[in-house]
Design a protein around this motif. Sequence first.
Motif, PDB file in Angstrom:
ATOM      1  N   PRO A  18       0.838  -1.189   0.000  1.00  0.00           N
ATOM      2  CA  PRO A  18       0.000   0.000   0.000  1.00  0.00           C
ATOM      3  C   PRO A  18       0.883   1.254   0.000  1.00  0.00           C
ATOM      4  O   PRO A  18       1.912   1.307   0.667  1.00  0.00           O
ATOM      5  N   ALA A  19       0.452   2.254  -0.744  1.00  0.00           N
ATOM      6  CA  ALA A  19       1.211   3.503  -0.840  1.00  0.00           C
ATOM      7  C   ALA A  19       1.461   4.127   0.527  1.00  0.00           C
ATOM      8  O   ALA A  19       2.498   4.741   0.749  1.00  0.00           O
ATOM      9  N   LYS A  20       0.534   3.953   1.455  1.00  0.00           N
ATOM     10  CA  LYS A  20       0.683   4.577   2.776  1.00  0.00           C
ATOM     11  C   LYS A  20       1.936   4.089   3.495  1.00  0.00           C
ATOM     12  O   LYS A  20       2.626   4.865   4.161  1.00  0.00           O
ATOM     13  N   ILE A  21       2.262   2.809   3.361  1.00  0.00           N
ATOM     14  CA  ILE A  21       3.466   2.270   3.994  1.00  0.00           C
ATOM     15  C   ILE A  21       4.708   2.929   3.398  1.00  0.00           C
ATOM     16  O   ILE A  21       5.599   3.377   4.121  1.00  0.00           O
ATOM     17  N   ALA A  52       8.194   1.641  -7.569  1.00  0.00           N
ATOM     18  CA  ALA A  52       8.875   2.352  -6.489  1.00  0.00           C
ATOM     19  C   ALA A  52      10.055   1.468  -6.097  1.00  0.00           C
ATOM     20  O   ALA A  52      10.064   0.271  -6.370  1.00  0.00           O
ATOM     21  N   LYS A  53      11.048   2.057  -5.480  1.00  0.00           N
ATOM     22  CA  LYS A  53      12.212   1.271  -5.052  1.00  0.00           C
ATOM     23  C   LYS A  53      12.510   1.550  -3.593  1.00  0.00           C
ATOM     24  O   LYS A  53      12.466   2.699  -3.156  1.00  0.00           O
ATOM     25  N   ILE A  54      12.782   0.469  -2.861  1.00  0.00           N
ATOM     26  CA  ILE A  54      13.245   0.576  -1.476  1.00  0.00           C
ATOM     27  C   ILE A  54      14.656   0.024  -1.453  1.00  0.00           C
ATOM     28  O   ILE A  54      14.883  -1.133  -1.796  1.00  0.00           O
ATOM     29  N   PHE A  55      15.612   0.863  -1.074  1.00  0.00           N
ATOM     30  CA  PHE A  55      17.004   0.438  -0.933  1.00  0.00           C
ATOM     31  C   PHE A  55      17.238   0.175   0.549  1.00  0.00           C
ATOM     32  O   PHE A  55      17.109   1.079   1.373  1.00  0.00           O
ATOM     33  N   VAL A  56      17.543  -1.068   0.873  1.00  0.00           N
ATOM     34  CA  VAL A  56      17.708  -1.481   2.262  1.00  0.00           C
ATOM     35  C   VAL A  56      19.171  -1.833   2.501  1.00  0.00           C
ATOM     36  O   VAL A  56      19.750  -2.635   1.774  1.00  0.00           O
ATOM     37  N   LEU A  73       0.152  11.186  -4.481  1.00  0.00           N
ATOM     38  CA  LEU A  73      -0.925  10.297  -4.037  1.00  0.00           C
ATOM     39  C   LEU A  73      -1.486  10.742  -2.692  1.00  0.00           C
ATOM     40  O   LEU A  73      -2.697  10.685  -2.469  1.00  0.00           O
ATOM     41  N   ASN A  74      -0.636  11.201  -1.799  1.00  0.00           N
ATOM     42  CA  ASN A  74      -1.109  11.718  -0.525  1.00  0.00           C
ATOM     43  C   ASN A  74      -1.975  12.958  -0.741  1.00  0.00           C
ATOM     44  O   ASN A  74      -3.025  13.093  -0.114  1.00  0.00           O
ATOM     45  N   SER A  75      -1.566  13.846  -1.645  1.00  0.00           N
ATOM     46  CA  SER A  75      -2.303  15.098  -1.858  1.00  0.00           C
ATOM     47  C   SER A  75      -3.698  14.874  -2.442  1.00  0.00           C
ATOM     48  O   SER A  75      -4.564  15.724  -2.294  1.00  0.00           O
ATOM     49  N   LEU A  79      -3.604   7.120  -0.873  1.00  0.00           N
ATOM     50  CA  LEU A  79      -2.570   6.290  -0.257  1.00  0.00           C
ATOM     51  C   LEU A  79      -3.006   4.841  -0.055  1.00  0.00           C
ATOM     52  O   LEU A  79      -2.235   4.017   0.405  1.00  0.00           O
ATOM     53  N   ASP A  80      -4.239   4.521  -0.446  1.00  0.00           N
ATOM     54  CA  ASP A  80      -4.693   3.130  -0.391  1.00  0.00           C
ATOM     55  C   ASP A  80      -4.314   2.360  -1.658  1.00  0.00           C
ATOM     56  O   ASP A  80      -4.503   1.150  -1.734  1.00  0.00           O
TER      57      ASP A  80
END
Length: 90
Positions: A18-21, A52-56, A73-75, A79-80
């Motif tokens: 989900p976008a919110k996370i 989207a990318k998460i670099f961990v 998306l928040n605006s 975010l769902d």
Amino acid sequence: MSTRAHNLTTDNVLIYLPAKILWKLAFSPAIKCNPTIQESLIEDGWKIEHPAKIFVSPGNYPKIDGRHRLGFLNSVNKLDMIIPTMMILD
């Protein structure tokens, strides 16, 4: 929350979140987004061709690529939306 995962390599995995996370992991960005991208997000959702990318990496906060889209998306209170996300281990 993720429903599907695709193993690409041992260090890269495509997941759906989900976008919110992602928005919270990116410290709630409010970055401007290109109008063309805004229109595409509303009409087609977040395309898998541009995840989207998460670099961990150990000892650091995850870095999120796609913050401008998340801010948009928040605006618009979306975010769902479920986001294709590439998790990359550094």
